[in-house]
Design a protein around this motif. Structure first.
Motif, PDB file in Angstrom:
ATOM      1  N   HIS A  19      -1.172   4.848  -3.384  1.00 39.11           N
ATOM      2  CA  HIS A  19      -0.764   5.279  -4.718  1.00 39.11           C
ATOM      3  C   HIS A  19      -1.856   4.964  -5.738  1.00 39.11           C
ATOM      4  CE1 HIS A  19       3.766   6.138  -4.601  1.00 39.11           C
ATOM      5  NE2 HIS A  19       3.398   5.994  -3.341  1.00 39.11           N
ATOM      6  N   VAL A  20      -2.428   3.761  -5.640  1.00 33.66           N
ATOM      7  CA  VAL A  20      -3.477   3.359  -6.576  1.00 33.66           C
ATOM      8  C   VAL A  20      -4.651   4.330  -6.522  1.00 33.66           C
ATOM      9  CG1 VAL A  20      -5.179   1.572  -7.131  1.00 33.66           C
ATOM     10  CG2 VAL A  20      -2.832   0.918  -6.535  1.00 33.66           C
ATOM     11  N   GLU A  21      -5.088   4.669  -5.310  1.00 36.81           N
ATOM     12  CA  GLU A  21      -6.222   5.586  -5.158  1.00 36.81           C
ATOM     13  C   GLU A  21      -5.911   6.951  -5.768  1.00 36.81           C
ATOM     14  OE1 GLU A  21      -8.996   7.610  -1.676  1.00 36.81           O
ATOM     15  OE2 GLU A  21      -7.087   6.693  -1.142  1.00 36.81           O
ATOM     16  N   ALA A  22      -4.705   7.473  -5.484  1.00 35.32           N
ATOM     17  CA  ALA A  22      -4.341   8.796  -6.007  1.00 35.32           C
ATOM     18  C   ALA A  22      -4.257   8.789  -7.524  1.00 35.32           C
ATOM     19  CB  ALA A  22      -3.007   9.235  -5.396  1.00 35.32           C
ATOM     20  N   PRO A  82      -4.597  12.730   1.267  1.00 29.24           N
ATOM     21  CA  PRO A  82      -4.877  12.086  -0.024  1.00 29.24           C
ATOM     22  C   PRO A  82      -4.861  13.068  -1.198  1.00 29.24           C
ATOM     23  CG  PRO A  82      -6.416  11.324   1.655  1.00 29.24           C
ATOM     24  CD  PRO A  82      -5.697  12.506   2.233  1.00 29.24           C
ATOM     25  N   ASP A  83      -5.223  14.332  -0.932  1.00 28.06           N
ATOM     26  CA  ASP A  83      -5.222  15.331  -1.997  1.00 28.06           C
ATOM     27  C   ASP A  83      -3.803  15.749  -2.364  1.00 28.06           C
ATOM     28  OD1 ASP A  83      -8.241  15.913  -2.187  1.00 28.06           O
ATOM     29  OD2 ASP A  83      -7.808  16.070  -0.053  1.00 28.06           O
ATOM     30  N   GLY A 135      10.546  10.032 -10.512  1.00 25.10           N
ATOM     31  CA  GLY A 135      10.024  10.813  -9.397  1.00 25.10           C
ATOM     32  C   GLY A 135      10.219  10.103  -8.076  1.00 25.10           C
ATOM     33  N   VAL A 136      10.239  10.888  -7.004  1.00 24.10           N
ATOM     34  CA  VAL A 136      10.312  10.370  -5.635  1.00 24.10           C
ATOM     35  C   VAL A 136       9.134  10.941  -4.866  1.00 24.10           C
ATOM     36  CG1 VAL A 136      11.670  10.252  -3.506  1.00 24.10           C
ATOM     37  CG2 VAL A 136      12.817  10.168  -5.721  1.00 24.10           C
ATOM     38  N   CYS A 137       8.544  10.133  -4.013  1.00 25.66           N
ATOM     39  CA  CYS A 137       7.276  10.504  -3.373  1.00 25.66           C
ATOM     40  C   CYS A 137       7.490  11.423  -2.161  1.00 25.66           C
ATOM     41  CB  CYS A 137       6.508   9.259  -2.962  1.00 25.66           C
ATOM     42  SG  CYS A 137       4.782   9.589  -2.546  1.00 25.66           S
ATOM     43  N   PHE A 138       8.011  12.613  -2.420  1.00 27.88           N
ATOM     44  CA  PHE A 138       7.997  13.684  -1.425  1.00 27.88           C
ATOM     45  C   PHE A 138       6.711  14.483  -1.672  1.00 27.88           C
ATOM     46  CE2 PHE A 138      12.762  13.161  -1.307  1.00 27.88           C
ATOM     47  CZ  PHE A 138      12.800  12.736   0.015  1.00 27.88           C
ATOM     48  N   ASN A 139       5.636  14.015  -1.078  1.00 26.00           N
ATOM     49  CA  ASN A 139       4.299  14.507  -1.432  1.00 26.00           C
ATOM     50  C   ASN A 139       3.896  15.790  -0.723  1.00 26.00           C
ATOM     51  OD1 ASN A 139       4.359  12.369   0.668  1.00 26.00           O
ATOM     52  ND2 ASN A 139       2.229  12.931   0.988  1.00 26.00           N
TER      53      ASN A 139
END
Length: 389
Positions: free
Chosen positions: A18-21, A330-331, A120-124
């Motif tokens: 998460h930090v990187e994104a 990651p993108d 938000g929910v992390c459905f990436n």
């Protein structure tokens, strides 16, 4: 525009992701991180160059500089941590599942709505360019009527009896493991693509390895299995499923099936969605995320590549490089953060019906589906999903 200030709770696999994104956005700053202890928080803060470290997440929530909080804790903590974030009046991005029961997710949704925070929910996987392009093809009816929705999500990191992780324990990971952990991503993705909600399920959940050998020393998520001596582990009886196959009925008349497994050797993160329509079919594979296969009956099949010159207008904001410059997991995370923080920066209405990211509404809907899946597997019958939104 001043930077949005963020705090992250959790220092394991997903917290640093998460930090990187977040940092790739340019207008959002991670100013604090909290861990299970002050030592672990300081270690993560030093490694990630984050100014503040907290050994108790509640201290992070009292930090007036922090405007948004990411909940990257283990599943069993999601409810209490999310609820505390809401009470603190901070915008929140929660890892999935939103919580481990539909009662908890409903409470979180109600509280977030009342507080008026962005949630938000992390459905990436929604955020991949080719998923966006496929959604535009489906909704424009370029492929015809949606008939069948098929696919799988397969991993191998728990395929050995000596593979053990906190997610295996229902007290920590929740009542469903493989289906809840990764199957939930597949279900969210196909519902997002097609615009059809899952209405009924028929599930077969199986614990293939009823006894696992838990290491007496800590084992991290996705760590590699290796041989151990007899005195280095203890036998643990397993209640959560390693595998599941689920039949679906959808609100728009489509039917479908998914196979979910965390014990499939050689499959690392194999999320595959196939949408069969009346005129053409489409297949998207997360491990080859820059490609979208389109199948036809009376003309040659197509392989569409992630090129800004080729994709729909809807997909354009999710593409950041020219064709041939592959984008991956990651993108997709970056795209999620871009949509979430772009919404916050524009003072978007969290009660809107058209949020550009998965919200607590979607997290609660997922909990309702998982509840029906568990009931179906126990009763060996079709169960209608009850949505109490």
């Amino acid at each position: 525009m001043p930077n949005i200030k963020v705090g992250v709770i959790g220092t394991g696999f997903i917290g640093p992701a998460h930090v990187e994104a977040i940092r790739r956005l340019g207008f959002v700053e991670v100013v604090a991180i909290a861990g299970s202890s002050l030592e672990s928080a300081r270690r993560a803060a030093n490694h990630l160059s984050i100014p503040k470290a907290y050994g108790d997440y509640r201290d992070l929530l009292q930090d007036p500089e922090v405007q948004v909080v990411h909940n990257c804790t283990p599943n069993h903590l999601h409810y209490s941590v999310n609820l505390d974030i809401i009470k603190a009046g901070k915008h929140v991005m929660s890892e999935k599942p939103l919580a481990v029961s539909r009662t908890q997710t409903r409470t979180l949704l109600e509280q977030a709505r009342q507080k008026g925070i962005v949630h938000g929910v992390c459905f990436n996987y929604r955020q991949y360019p080719m998923v966006q392009h496929l959604k535009s093809l489906v909704l424009s009816r370029a492929l015809g009527d949606v008939r069948l929705i098929r696919g799988n999500y397969l991993q191998d990191w728990l395929s050995s009896a000596i593979d053990y992780n906190w997610r295996i324990d229902p007290k920590l990971g929740g009542p469903v493991r493989a289906v809840g952990d990764i199957g939930s991503h597949w279900m969210d993705t196909v519902q997002y693509i097609t615009g059809q909600r899952i209405t009924e399920v028929y599930a077969d959940l199986v614990t293939v390895l009823p006894v696992r050998k838990k290491r007496k020393t800590k084992s991290d998520t996705f760590s590699h299995g290796s041989k151990v001596q007899e005195d280095e582990y203890e036998d643990i009886h397993i209640a959560s499923e390693d595998y599941g196959t689920i039949l679906f009925r959808f609100s728009g008349g489509a039917t479908g099936v998914v196979t979910v497994s965390q014990i499939t050797p050689g499959r690392k993160n194999h999320l595959l969605c196939e949408i069969d329509c009346s005129e053409s079919s489409a297949l998207w594979n997360q491990e080859q995320s820059e490609q979208l296969w389109i199948g036809h009956r009376n003309k040659p099949n197509e392989m569409v590549m992630a090129d800004p010159a080729l994709l729909s207008e809807q997909a354009q904001p999710f593409l950041h490089y020219p064709g041939g410059h592959n984008q991956g997991w990651p993108d997709g995370m970056k795209n999620l953060m871009a949509q979430f923080y772009g919404f916050i920066a524009k003072n978007g209405d969290p009660l809107s019906d058209s949020l550009p990211f998965a919200s607590f509404d979607d997290g609660h809907a997922n909990a309702c589906i998982l509840d029906a899946i568990v009931e179906s597997s126990k009763k060996r019958e079709w169960i209608r999903v009850s949505y109490d939104m």
